[in-house]
Structure formats: C-alpha cells, structure tokens
Design an enzyme around this catalytic site. Structure first.
Site, mmCIF file in Angstrom:
data_model
loop_
_atom_site.group_PDB
_atom_site.id
_atom_site.type_symbol
_atom_site.label_atom_id
_atom_site.label_comp_id
_atom_site.label_asym_id
_atom_site.label_seq_id
_atom_site.Cartn_x
_atom_site.Cartn_y
_atom_site.Cartn_z
ATOM 1 N N ARG A 75 -1.197 -1.121 -7.045
ATOM 2 C CA ARG A 75 -1.654 -2.319 -6.056
ATOM 3 C C ARG A 75 -2.901 -3.136 -6.789
ATOM 4 O O ARG A 75 -2.698 -4.224 -6.651
ATOM 5 C CB ARG A 75 -1.953 -1.717 -4.690
ATOM 6 C CG ARG A 75 -2.488 -3.004 -3.640
ATOM 7 C CD ARG A 75 -2.712 -2.179 -2.370
ATOM 8 N NE ARG A 75 -3.439 -2.789 -1.440
ATOM 9 C CZ ARG A 75 -2.911 -3.878 -0.680
ATOM 10 N NH1 ARG A 75 -1.837 -4.135 -0.627
ATOM 11 N NH2 ARG A 75 -3.719 -4.558 0.170
ATOM 12 N N ARG A 128 0.625 -1.222 -0.160
ATOM 13 C CA ARG A 128 -0.012 0.050 -0.077
ATOM 14 C C ARG A 128 0.887 1.185 -0.015
ATOM 15 O O ARG A 128 2.085 1.342 0.386
ATOM 16 C CB ARG A 128 -0.767 0.233 1.334
ATOM 17 C CG ARG A 128 -1.995 -1.086 1.251
ATOM 18 C CD ARG A 128 -2.894 -1.112 2.671
ATOM 19 N NE ARG A 128 -3.825 -1.870 2.791
ATOM 20 C CZ ARG A 128 -3.545 -3.338 3.066
ATOM 21 N NH1 ARG A 128 -2.501 -3.585 3.837
ATOM 22 N NH2 ARG A 128 -4.576 -4.100 3.266
ATOM 23 N N LYS A 167 -3.083 -1.357 8.341
ATOM 24 C CA LYS A 167 -4.432 -1.301 8.083
ATOM 25 C C LYS A 167 -5.070 -2.188 8.981
ATOM 26 O O LYS A 167 -5.981 -1.691 9.763
ATOM 27 C CB LYS A 167 -4.934 -1.293 6.589
ATOM 28 C CG LYS A 167 -6.221 -1.116 6.352
ATOM 29 C CD LYS A 167 -6.619 -0.998 5.113
ATOM 30 C CE LYS A 167 -8.002 -0.560 4.700
ATOM 31 N NZ LYS A 167 -8.288 -0.751 3.411
ATOM 32 N N HIS A 173 -4.567 -8.623 2.700
ATOM 33 C CA HIS A 173 -5.899 -8.191 2.672
ATOM 34 C C HIS A 173 -6.925 -8.699 3.999
ATOM 35 O O HIS A 173 -6.639 -9.797 4.728
ATOM 36 C CB HIS A 173 -6.860 -8.950 1.616
ATOM 37 C CG HIS A 173 -6.641 -8.349 0.178
ATOM 38 N ND1 HIS A 173 -6.857 -8.677 -1.050
ATOM 39 C CD2 HIS A 173 -6.183 -6.927 0.105
ATOM 40 C CE1 HIS A 173 -6.600 -7.926 -1.854
ATOM 41 N NE2 HIS A 173 -6.215 -6.811 -1.397
ATOM 42 N N TYR A 209 -8.665 -16.751 3.218
ATOM 43 C CA TYR A 209 -7.555 -16.203 3.928
ATOM 44 C C TYR A 209 -6.705 -17.380 4.495
ATOM 45 O O TYR A 209 -7.260 -18.100 5.134
ATOM 46 C CB TYR A 209 -7.653 -15.184 4.710
ATOM 47 C CG TYR A 209 -6.108 -14.548 5.288
ATOM 48 C CD1 TYR A 209 -5.521 -13.471 4.469
ATOM 49 C CD2 TYR A 209 -5.471 -15.041 6.283
ATOM 50 C CE1 TYR A 209 -4.536 -13.017 4.872
ATOM 51 C CE2 TYR A 209 -4.380 -14.591 6.511
ATOM 52 C CZ TYR A 209 -3.798 -13.512 6.101
ATOM 53 O OH TYR A 209 -2.508 -12.853 6.567
#
Length: 387
Positions: free
Chosen positions: A329, A208, A249, A352, A362
C-alpha cells in the site's frame, strides 16, 4: 474499677499467638445481618487504636482497604477476564500477550497496595531500552486499566499508574515502499502463486490488507458497464474489512475503485483457480464468497498472508524479513506520487482519514468510480512491445 467503654469505641485485647494488641470495632451490618468488623493491630495499645482509626476513616470515606495479599497479578487477571467485554478477539489476544509477557513477570508478585509510582517508572524505563514507544503506551494502558478496575472494586485506594508518564522507547521499523523495479520484480515473482491476485490488487489499488481479506466476489465487477454514459470500468467495492463489526478503518475508507487491466486479468485467473479448489474440496468447501481464502474457502488471517508474501519476496530476490504486505500500500502511494498524481487524488484512492494533511487536502470524488489510479497503474505496468 474498670470504666466501661462508650458505645462505638470497639474492643481492645491482647492476642497471645500474634503477640500484638488487636483493636476492633463494628462499623455496620451486611444485608444478611452479619456484622462488618474492622480491625487494627500494633505492638502497643496506641498503635493498634491508631491503625483502627485509619481503617474506620477509610471505611467512612467509602475507601475500603484492599486485602493485604491482593497482588498485581490478581488485578491484571481480573481485568483480562472481565474488563475486555465487547472488545474484539484480536484486542483481547494482544492485551493478554502484553500482560503475560511484560507486566506479570516484572510486577505480578507485588502486592497492589504496596505498588508505588517509582516502581512503575523504573519498570517502564527498563522496558524502554528494548520496546517501542507504541508498545510502552500499550503496556501502560493495560496496567492503568487493571488498577483502575481494582480501585473501583475497593481493592486499592488510588491508582499510582495514572501518575506515571510513558518514556520514549526505541524507534520502530520505518515503513518503506518498493521502487518501480522492485515492484515489477514482486509482481513477476507472484505469478503462478496463490497470492498472485492479492499482490497485484494490493499494489495496484492500494487497498489495505484487512480490506482485501474481507473482500467478497459480490463486491468485484470484472466486466464494467460500457453501455452507459459515462461508462463504468471494471471495479471493486472496498466497503468492508476484517475489523470488529466488518467496518472499514474509517467511514471515508468506504470507496469504489476502478481496476487496472492487470488486476482484472489476475482476478479472472484467481477465480478459475478458486473454482478448481472448490471442486477439489467438495463437501469440505466453505461457501463464504471470499475472494482471498484458504484451499477450503475459509478466511485468511494476517499470518497466512505474511507467510505467503515472504515466499513471493524471496522469489523476487529480496530479503523477506525486510518487507511486509502492508508496504504494498505504501508502494502504491509512492508510485502514484512519483508519477505526478496529486495528494488530493491519492487521499481519495487510499481512503485516508485522521491525519491533519489528509483532512486538509481531502476532497470527495464526484464520479461513482475513481478512475485515475487505474489509468496511472495501467501506464506504469503496461506490457512491453516484446511481451
């Protein structure tokens, strides 16, 4: 004979200057011993007493009446000044811009106690003609919090903004990704510019933009460890960002990524360039250890990166207004997907978190350094035989 009023009934008199009957009553005393007086006025005695009874009832219910002239501007200004403590400077600036640009010009002069839900509905509907749904939500949130704060401080009885829903606004500009040919053109155009390593790292690792601006050299390993089993390739530790507190994040965004060969070369050249800038700056250099910094070592902000990236896009023969750094990205994800990389692996590489699809697929990478992204990027951007 005039009958004496009972205790607690208050007084009633004619105000010649206002040409109105004034009903008054003492409802209590302040800690300093000063009387707390409530008043009601009207053209008739009955109207004055009725207004007074309403104010006494509100006082007993703990709902003190707001000042007649307390406006939306005062409520919003109070919230901007005192209601954003603990928020980041970026959040404060964003809220102030939204309030000064959209709320105050339209509703600021309105007395807060006279603001109606219909006024807010009409205002939001007008804004929906030009603003996105996300911006409308932010505007509604700013005004809602401002009035909530005013209500908690007895400036108004209730929050009419909470009764209003947010309409659907305009569609925002959809994110897109570079094609392989466009990605190669951007990489070629970036060579020789100060943003070269940034573009290469963003496009080939999917980091990012806020993560790259916080990246420090102690988190970059350009050599790797070929002497251990399994060997560790050159890598970068994406553990921080420019967000409040320096955190990424999400917790899942903390990851260590193998560096494609093109990234290693670009970062090595970038390190040499920065060494020269450090010598040129001399005592003006800020030793913050940032990989991507200004010519004096200070942190880049988002505007710095956007301006430099537009110049790169222009050199690549594309429309600079149509592309932003964050779409590097998106391009990383698209290029990996087109090359057959599984969604699970892409989710790991990108860090993510928060979407239903990502949460379902994931899975944690067992190896300490994720290798697949670097391997695929090396294959995609391998130098030609002619080169």
């Amino acid at each position: 004979m005039t009958t004496r009023r009972a205790r607690g009934e208050g007084g009633l008199h004619w105000d010649e200057s206002r040409q109105r009957w004034i009903a008054t009553v003492t409802v209590g005393y302040t800690p300093a011993g000063k009387r707390i007086v409530r008043k009601g006025s009207g053209k008739t005695k009955t109207e004055a007493r009725t207004k007074l009874r309403e104010k006494i009832r509100d006082y007993e219910d703990g709902l003190a009446i707001a000042e007649h002239h307390y406006t939306v501007t005062e409520a919003v200004t109070d919230w901007l000044t005192y209601g954003l403590n603990g928020r980041s400077d970026r959040t404060k600036t964003k809220c102030e811009i939204l309030c000064r640009t959209h709320i105050l010009p339209a509703l600021g002069a309105r007395k807060l106690r006279e603001l109606r839900a219909q006024d807010v509905d009409r205002w939001l509907t007008d804004k929906a003609a030009t603003l996105s749904t996300r911006t409308l939500r932010d505007l509604h949130g700013c005004l809602n919090r401002s009035v909530n704060r005013a209500m908690a401080r007895d400036k108004v009885k209730r929050n009419v903004v909470a009764l209003c829903s947010v309409p659907r606004g305009q569609e925002g500009r959809p994110s897109k990704s570079l094609t392989l040919d466009q990605a190669k053109a951007v990489l070629d155009a970036a060579e020789g510019t100060r943003l070269h390593a940034y573009v290469v790292l963003s496009l080939l690792t999917g980091a990012r933009t806020e993560e790259l601006r916080a990246l420090t050299w102690d988190r970059v390993d350009l050599d790797g460890r070929a002497d251990i089993d399994p060997p560790l390739p050159p890598s970068v530790q994406v553990w921080h960002s420019v967000r409040a507190g320096g955190d990424t994040k999400t917790k899942k965004s903390r990851r260590t990524l193998a560096l494609p060969a093109r990234c290693v070369s670009a970062l090595a050249l970038h390190c040499q360039r920065q060494d020269q800038e450090r010598k040129t700056a001399g005592k003006d250099w800020h030793a913050l250890g940032l990989v991507f910094a200004t010519t004096v070592g200070t942190a880049l902000d988002a505007a710095n990166v956007r301006r430099a990236f537009r110049r790169v896009v222009t050199l690549a023969g594309m429309d600079p207004a149509a592309w932003t750094p964050r779409e590097l990205r998106h391009s990383f994800v698209s290029l990996l997907s087109d090359s057959g990389v599984s969604l699970e692996a892409i989710a790991d590489l990108c860090g993510h978190s928060g979407t239903t699809v990502t949460e379902k697929v994931y899975r944690h990478q067992l190896r300490p350094v994720m290798l697949q992204g670097a391997a695929v990027m090396d294959r995609i951007f391998a130098p030609t035989a002619e080169a």
